[in-house]
Scaffold this motif. Structure first.
Motif, PDB file in Angstrom:
ATOM      1  N   LEU A 154      51.467  42.849  25.060  1.00 47.02           N
ATOM      2  CA  LEU A 154      50.616  41.815  25.659  1.00 47.02           C
ATOM      3  C   LEU A 154      51.156  41.437  27.029  1.00 47.02           C
ATOM      4  CD1 LEU A 154      48.189  39.893  25.179  1.00 47.02           C
ATOM      5  CD2 LEU A 154      49.851  38.195  24.387  1.00 47.02           C
ATOM      6  N   TYR A 155      50.268  41.384  28.004  1.00 50.86           N
ATOM      7  CA  TYR A 155      50.630  40.917  29.335  1.00 50.86           C
ATOM      8  C   TYR A 155      49.710  39.759  29.699  1.00 50.86           C
ATOM      9  CZ  TYR A 155      51.406  40.566  34.312  1.00 50.86           C
ATOM     10  OH  TYR A 155      51.693  40.083  35.559  1.00 50.86           O
ATOM     11  N   SER A 156      50.292  38.617  30.044  1.00 49.54           N
ATOM     12  CA  SER A 156      49.521  37.440  30.436  1.00 49.54           C
ATOM     13  C   SER A 156      49.459  37.325  31.949  1.00 49.54           C
ATOM     14  CB  SER A 156      50.154  36.173  29.840  1.00 49.54           C
ATOM     15  OG  SER A 156      49.467  35.019  30.313  1.00 49.54           O
ATOM     16  N   GLN A 157      48.294  36.934  32.455  1.00 49.23           N
ATOM     17  CA  GLN A 157      48.081  36.772  33.889  1.00 49.23           C
ATOM     18  C   GLN A 157      48.278  35.326  34.356  1.00 49.23           C
ATOM     19  OE1 GLN A 157      44.155  38.220  34.780  1.00 49.23           O
ATOM     20  NE2 GLN A 157      44.566  40.300  34.047  1.00 49.23           N
ATOM     21  N   ILE A 158      48.953  34.506  33.554  1.00 48.18           N
ATOM     22  CA  ILE A 158      49.090  33.081  33.874  1.00 48.18           C
ATOM     23  C   ILE A 158      49.605  32.866  35.296  1.00 48.18           C
ATOM     24  CG2 ILE A 158      50.479  31.028  33.377  1.00 48.18           C
ATOM     25  CD1 ILE A 158      50.124  31.589  30.427  1.00 48.18           C
ATOM     26  N   LYS A 159      50.676  33.568  35.672  1.00 48.30           N
ATOM     27  CA  LYS A 159      51.253  33.374  37.000  1.00 48.30           C
ATOM     28  C   LYS A 159      50.268  33.781  38.101  1.00 48.30           C
ATOM     29  CE  LYS A 159      56.099  33.949  35.636  1.00 48.30           C
ATOM     30  NZ  LYS A 159      57.359  34.755  35.827  1.00 48.30           N
ATOM     31  N   LEU A 160      49.473  34.792  37.826  1.00 48.53           N
ATOM     32  CA  LEU A 160      48.511  35.276  38.817  1.00 48.53           C
ATOM     33  C   LEU A 160      47.468  34.215  39.149  1.00 48.53           C
ATOM     34  CD1 LEU A 160      47.330  37.687  40.465  1.00 48.53           C
ATOM     35  CD2 LEU A 160      46.035  38.296  38.405  1.00 48.53           C
ATOM     36  N   HIS A 161      47.021  33.472  38.132  1.00 39.59           N
ATOM     37  CA  HIS A 161      45.931  32.505  38.315  1.00 39.59           C
ATOM     38  C   HIS A 161      46.406  31.073  38.521  1.00 39.59           C
ATOM     39  CE1 HIS A 161      43.099  35.646  37.198  1.00 39.59           C
ATOM     40  NE2 HIS A 161      43.805  35.886  36.108  1.00 39.59           N
ATOM     41  N   GLU A 165      37.690  38.236  39.639  1.00 42.53           N
ATOM     42  CA  GLU A 165      37.987  39.473  40.362  1.00 42.53           C
ATOM     43  C   GLU A 165      39.463  39.837  40.253  1.00 42.53           C
ATOM     44  OE1 GLU A 165      37.573  42.890  42.695  1.00 42.53           O
ATOM     45  OE2 GLU A 165      36.097  41.676  41.632  1.00 42.53           O
ATOM     46  N   LEU A 166      40.330  38.839  40.384  1.00 41.65           N
ATOM     47  CA  LEU A 166      41.763  39.098  40.243  1.00 41.65           C
ATOM     48  C   LEU A 166      42.096  39.550  38.822  1.00 41.65           C
ATOM     49  CD1 LEU A 166      43.352  36.141  42.250  1.00 41.65           C
ATOM     50  CD2 LEU A 166      42.935  38.490  43.007  1.00 41.65           C
ATOM     51  N   ALA A 167      41.433  38.952  37.851  1.00 39.65           N
ATOM     52  CA  ALA A 167      41.671  39.331  36.455  1.00 39.65           C
ATOM     53  C   ALA A 167      41.320  40.795  36.231  1.00 39.65           C
ATOM     54  CB  ALA A 167      40.861  38.435  35.528  1.00 39.65           C
TER      55      ALA A 167
END
Length: 339
Positions: free
Chosen positions: A29-36, A45-47
């Motif tokens: 599992l990879y979370s995009q929390i830091k990205l958003h 779009e970033l997601a």
């Protein structure tokens, strides 16, 4: 039978391998929390672009962990909806392509069915039938479940889902994204009874829910009382109490309406300890039981998609060469699985 599961419906990239005899063999599992985080919410779009970067490496890692080769798989399951269409298309395209290359079926999976079935991954899974309380960032609903695919929606949120309300209220309080878990943590320091929030739509019949007004109530409460640390904690306590009480009241009605006594709670908000305690107390009062997935399977993950895909594959439900992504997809439109 062995299935690769791919989850890319929103801001988490999940991959898992499930075997119907050996159980869960691997999950990544990879979370995009830091990205958003800098934007205070998910940027679609970033997601999508991040899913493109992360999905294949996670598949490779899961296959390595499980010591699997392409010829070991009987199918590839991917989240086909509901969710962000761009994010869904990433998982759908990769899943469909791998299935074609490996010569196995591709299985489109309903995201909320994945959540609903996540407790089946535990050592003591619930028996059918039961009432499912599905509480995630984008959906809140009460579902009467008699078997896999035999779902009847009893009630659902007509505006913000519970998870959305948590995150938006946390944002009003200046908490970082995602704010829901931080608000729940802050509520532990709150003073019971200082503030009382409304329990929306509990004074009328039916099982539909509304949580957007609680955000407005929180904003007005902050404006009238300030936003110092203790006031924040007291507001968080009152907000969480209102959401949990509302869900428990609606769940109690669902149990009475259906005559069932088993409760399944799933989705991101099912990790909330106050909600788990309140539903456990409700189950105790009615002489029933409550079930939920382990914390790591409450949020979006590939394991639930692999499991749901396994059940659909056994029922010979798989797609043609077209890539299927359905951003809006009612869960009660799924076909029952003959187990």
């Amino acid at each position: 039978m062995r299935v690769l599961g791919i989850e890319t419906s929103c801001d988490e990239t999940g991959v898992a391998i499930y075997d119907d005899e050996q159980g869960l063999l691997a999950h990544q599992l990879y979370s995009q929390i830091k990205l958003h985080a800098d934007y205070g919410g998910v940027v679609p779009e970033l997601a999508s672009r991040d899913h493109v970067k992360k999905t294949i490496p996670l598949i490779q890692k899961a296959m390595s962990d499980a010591n699997c080769r392409p010829e070991d798989f009987d199918g590839v399951a991917y989240t086909a909806g509901p969710g962000l269409v761009g994010a869904l298309l990433v998982g759908a395209t990769i899943g469909r392509s791998l299935a074609y290359a490996w010569g196995v079926p591709a299985v489109p999976v309903h995201h909320m069915e994945g959540h609903l079935l996540a407790p089946m991954l535990e050592d003591t899974p619930p028996a059918f039938p039961f009432i499912a309380v599905l509480v995630s960032g984008g959906h809140t609903m009460m579902v009467e479940v008699h078997s896999i695919g035999d779902y009847r929606i009893l009630g659902e949120s007509i505006d913000d889902a519970a998870g959305e309300a948590f995150d938006k209220t946390a944002k009003l309080m200046g908490l970082d994204y995602p704010g829901g878990p931080l608000l729940a943590k802050l509520a532990e320091k709150g003073t019971p009874g200082r503030f009382r929030f409304p329990r929306p739509m509990t004074d009328r019949p039916g099982l539909d829910m509304s949580f957007s007004g609680l955000k407005t109530f929180a904003a007005n409460t902050i404006a009238a009382n300030g936003n110092d640390e203790q006031t924040q904690a007291d507001i968080a306590y009152a907000f969480q109490e209102a959401v949990c009480d509302t869900l428990v009241i609606k769940c109690k009605r669902a149990l009475q309406q259906s005559g069932l006594k088993r409760i399944v709670i799933a989705g991101g908000v099912s990790a909330n300890q106050r909600l788990r305690q309140d539903l456990a107390e409700l189950a105790r009062k009615v002489g029933g039981d409550v079930y939920y997935p382990r914390t790591e399977f409450c949020t979006d993950n590939g394991a639930m998609i692999a499991y749901a895909g396994m059940q659909r594959l056994k029922n010979k439900e798989f797609s043609d060469l077209s890539v299927q992504a359905t951003p809006r997809w009612p869960i009660d439109q799924l076909n029952p699985v003959g187990l």
